[in-house]
Design a protein around this motif. Structure first.
Motif, mmCIF file in Angstrom:
data_model
loop_
_atom_site.group_PDB
_atom_site.id
_atom_site.type_symbol
_atom_site.label_atom_id
_atom_site.label_comp_id
_atom_site.label_asym_id
_atom_site.label_seq_id
_atom_site.Cartn_x
_atom_site.Cartn_y
_atom_site.Cartn_z
ATOM 1 N N LEU A 35 60.420 45.167 30.964
ATOM 2 C CA LEU A 35 60.264 46.377 30.165
ATOM 3 C C LEU A 35 61.446 46.628 29.234
ATOM 4 O O LEU A 35 61.304 47.299 28.208
ATOM 5 C CB LEU A 35 60.056 47.586 31.077
ATOM 6 C CG LEU A 35 58.752 47.615 31.869
ATOM 7 C CD1 LEU A 35 58.709 48.825 32.785
ATOM 8 C CD2 LEU A 35 57.540 47.611 30.929
ATOM 9 N N ARG A 36 62.612 46.087 29.565
ATOM 10 C CA ARG A 36 63.781 46.293 28.709
ATOM 11 C C ARG A 36 63.718 45.456 27.426
ATOM 12 O O ARG A 36 64.523 45.655 26.507
ATOM 13 C CB ARG A 36 65.074 45.978 29.470
ATOM 14 C CG ARG A 36 65.507 47.088 30.416
ATOM 15 C CD ARG A 36 66.981 46.940 30.816
ATOM 16 N NE ARG A 36 67.248 45.672 31.474
ATOM 17 C CZ ARG A 36 67.172 45.469 32.792
ATOM 18 N NH1 ARG A 36 66.805 46.464 33.586
ATOM 19 N NH2 ARG A 36 67.446 44.296 33.315
ATOM 20 N N LYS A 37 62.775 44.516 27.365
ATOM 21 C CA LYS A 37 62.594 43.751 26.132
ATOM 22 C C LYS A 37 61.905 44.645 25.103
ATOM 23 O O LYS A 37 60.681 44.776 25.100
ATOM 24 C CB LYS A 37 61.727 42.513 26.379
ATOM 25 C CG LYS A 37 62.370 41.464 27.265
ATOM 26 C CD LYS A 37 61.418 40.291 27.434
ATOM 27 C CE LYS A 37 62.001 39.207 28.311
ATOM 28 N NZ LYS A 37 61.041 38.084 28.508
ATOM 29 N N ASN A 38 62.660 45.267 24.258
ATOM 30 C CA ASN A 38 62.091 46.208 23.289
ATOM 31 C C ASN A 38 61.512 45.445 22.096
ATOM 32 O O ASN A 38 62.056 45.449 20.998
ATOM 33 C CB ASN A 38 63.160 47.202 22.831
ATOM 34 C CG ASN A 38 62.574 48.354 22.045
ATOM 35 O OD1 ASN A 38 61.364 48.499 21.958
ATOM 36 N ND2 ASN A 38 63.428 49.167 21.460
ATOM 37 N N THR A 39 60.404 44.769 22.348
ATOM 38 C CA THR A 39 59.788 43.927 21.319
ATOM 39 C C THR A 39 58.395 44.443 20.979
ATOM 40 O O THR A 39 57.748 45.128 21.774
ATOM 41 C CB THR A 39 59.664 42.476 21.808
ATOM 42 O OG1 THR A 39 58.746 42.426 22.908
ATOM 43 C CG2 THR A 39 61.016 41.931 22.263
ATOM 44 N N SER A 40 57.935 44.076 19.789
ATOM 45 C CA SER A 40 56.600 44.497 19.354
ATOM 46 C C SER A 40 55.504 43.853 20.191
ATOM 47 O O SER A 40 54.383 44.352 20.240
ATOM 48 C CB SER A 40 56.393 44.146 17.877
ATOM 49 O OG SER A 40 56.528 42.755 17.666
ATOM 50 N N ALA A 41 55.834 42.749 20.855
ATOM 51 C CA ALA A 41 54.841 42.106 21.724
ATOM 52 C C ALA A 41 54.465 43.018 22.890
ATOM 53 O O ALA A 41 53.357 42.941 23.420
ATOM 54 C CB ALA A 41 55.389 40.786 22.255
ATOM 55 N N ILE A 42 55.394 43.875 23.286
ATOM 56 C CA ILE A 42 55.143 44.826 24.378
ATOM 57 C C ILE A 42 54.824 46.206 23.822
ATOM 58 O O ILE A 42 53.847 46.840 24.225
ATOM 59 C CB ILE A 42 56.364 44.919 25.316
ATOM 60 C CG1 ILE A 42 56.682 43.558 25.924
ATOM 61 C CG2 ILE A 42 56.106 45.952 26.427
ATOM 62 C CD1 ILE A 42 57.946 43.540 26.771
ATOM 63 N N TYR A 43 55.625 46.661 22.872
ATOM 64 C CA TYR A 43 55.525 48.042 22.387
ATOM 65 C C TYR A 43 54.967 48.101 20.965
ATOM 66 O O TYR A 43 55.621 48.554 20.035
ATOM 67 C CB TYR A 43 56.898 48.710 22.460
ATOM 68 C CG TYR A 43 57.485 48.711 23.849
ATOM 69 C CD1 TYR A 43 56.958 49.527 24.854
ATOM 70 C CD2 TYR A 43 58.551 47.882 24.179
ATOM 71 C CE1 TYR A 43 57.482 49.519 26.138
ATOM 72 C CE2 TYR A 43 59.089 47.872 25.464
ATOM 73 C CZ TYR A 43 58.544 48.688 26.430
ATOM 74 O OH TYR A 43 59.071 48.672 27.713
ATOM 75 N N ASN A 44 53.740 47.633 20.814
ATOM 76 C CA ASN A 44 53.051 47.691 19.528
ATOM 77 C C ASN A 44 52.138 48.914 19.539
ATOM 78 O O ASN A 44 51.060 48.895 20.119
ATOM 79 C CB ASN A 44 52.248 46.413 19.295
ATOM 80 C CG ASN A 44 51.619 46.370 17.922
ATOM 81 O OD1 ASN A 44 52.027 47.089 17.014
ATOM 82 N ND2 ASN A 44 50.597 45.544 17.764
ATOM 83 N N THR A 45 52.574 49.992 18.915
ATOM 84 C CA THR A 45 51.904 51.285 19.035
ATOM 85 C C THR A 45 50.654 51.378 18.175
ATOM 86 O O THR A 45 50.671 51.036 16.978
ATOM 87 C CB THR A 45 52.868 52.418 18.644
ATOM 88 O OG1 THR A 45 54.039 52.334 19.464
ATOM 89 C CG2 THR A 45 52.215 53.775 18.837
ATOM 90 N N ASN A 46 49.574 51.856 18.793
ATOM 91 C CA ASN A 46 48.328 52.121 18.084
ATOM 92 C C ASN A 46 48.370 53.551 17.551
ATOM 93 O O ASN A 46 48.205 54.515 18.302
ATOM 94 C CB ASN A 46 47.142 51.936 19.030
ATOM 95 C CG ASN A 46 45.818 52.270 18.371
ATOM 96 O OD1 ASN A 46 45.749 52.501 17.154
ATOM 97 N ND2 ASN A 46 44.756 52.320 19.173
ATOM 98 N N HIS A 47 48.578 53.690 16.250
ATOM 99 C CA HIS A 47 48.715 55.012 15.648
ATOM 100 C C HIS A 47 47.389 55.760 15.547
ATOM 101 O O HIS A 47 47.373 56.937 15.158
ATOM 102 C CB HIS A 47 49.363 54.907 14.262
ATOM 103 C CG HIS A 47 50.800 54.477 14.323
ATOM 104 N ND1 HIS A 47 51.166 53.155 14.292
ATOM 105 C CD2 HIS A 47 51.947 55.180 14.439
ATOM 106 C CE1 HIS A 47 52.483 53.060 14.366
ATOM 107 N NE2 HIS A 47 52.983 54.274 14.460
ATOM 108 N N GLU A 48 46.305 55.106 15.887
ATOM 109 C CA GLU A 48 44.996 55.770 15.899
ATOM 110 C C GLU A 48 44.589 56.215 17.306
ATOM 111 O O GLU A 48 43.501 56.729 17.500
ATOM 112 C CB GLU A 48 43.932 54.821 15.336
ATOM 113 C CG GLU A 48 44.145 54.451 13.877
ATOM 114 C CD GLU A 48 44.151 55.689 12.974
ATOM 115 O OE1 GLU A 48 43.236 56.521 13.123
ATOM 116 O OE2 GLU A 48 45.076 55.813 12.154
#
Length: 286
Positions: A88-101
């Motif tokens: 979880l500490r890997k602050n990457t888009s592979a994990i935290y790619n937010t769906n703005h919809e």
């Protein structure tokens, strides 16, 4: 109207589009686990797919623990806890790619003056640049986690009644509420809040220490004037919630029909423009 109490479960992060499930964690660390597949707990976790419900599997392991397995079970727990923190500490888009919809993102952008308590390790407000919300993490925060020791991965205290070995020096720390003063803060917030939004929580038995007495007090008529929103994905996830509650003696139908307490169900599968979801945002003091 008093501030709304917002309680976040992992389903909230998943609704944001984040890959923070046990399944995501396991797939990321599968090779590491395979290196230790000679260890019985890891072998069974892999072969039977228990990684889908890691805490449930840990609970079953503690229930069936013997004097001969305590040490290896403790090692397995520590290994999982450390690898989760590492993942979880890997602050990457592979994990935290937010769906703005997503409903979750709209909810975040609407929130302004609520008390927020999270069962997650993540802080979606900080990670998405929202600075006006304070959040209490019951099980540890990625902001403060230096090692796996700050992560409260674990189970409920009622496991002790099923196996007294759960009180062993090596196993007692697997109980999430052990020496956790936040449980008192959590229950006090539940008692004093008129409006409560519980978003993305499955109410599983491993978190029953936090919810059972609260729901029981509602059913027994000892807590009233509550307006509770349960935000979940769809009918199937709601049925899972009902089944989970029943496993520790809470009948969902009794909760729904309790006097002076209103239970509202919101399905995120209907989208951010769903009337019930919008009504929740407008009717509750956010």
């Amino acid at each position: 109207m008093s501030k709304t109490l917002v309680i976040l479960g992992n389903g909230f992060d998943l609704d944001l589009g984040w890959k923070t499930s046990y399944n995501d964690f396991y797939l990321s660390k599968k090779q590491r686990f395979n290196e230790f597949n000679g260890m019985p707990y890891i072998q069974e976790m892999i072969s039977k797919g228990h990684w889908n419900n890691l805490e449930g599997y840990l609970r079953n392991c503690v229930v069936n623990a013997t004097n001969n397995t305590i040490e290896s079970l403790n090692y397995f727990w520590i290994m999982c806890r450390n690898l989760i923190g590492e993942y979880l500490r890997k602050n990457t888009s592979a994990i935290y790619n937010t769906n703005h919809e997503s409903c979750a993102y709209k909810f975040l952008k609407t929130l302004s003056s609520s008390n927020v308590i999270s069962f997650n390790y993540t802080n979606p407000f900080k990670m998405l640049g929202i600075d006006n919300i304070d959040i209490l993490h019951l099980h540890g925060s990625l902001d403060k986690i230096i090692s796996g020791a700050e992560i409260r991965l674990g189970i409920d205290s009622t496991v002790i009644s099923e196996n007294t070995l759960a009180k062993d020096e090596l196993l007692k720390y697997i109980i999430k509420t052990y020496e956790n003063s936040n449980i008192d803060v959590f229950y006090n917030e539940l008692k004093k809040s008129e409006n409560i939004i519980i978003y993305g929580h499955s109410f599983g038995i491993t978190d029953s220490d936090y919810f059972k007495s609260f729901f029981k007090a509602i059913i027994d008529g000892k807590l009233m004037n509550k307006n509770i929103y349960i935000v979940t994905y769809n009918d199937k996830s709601l049925q899972d919630i009902k089944d989970n509650m029943l496993s520790y003696g809470i009948d969902y139908s009794e909760l729904v029909f309790s006097k002076n307490v209103e239970i509202n169900t919101i399905f995120t599968s209907k989208g951010k423009d769903d009337e019930a979801f919008l009504n929740m945002l407008s009717n509750v003091s956010l």
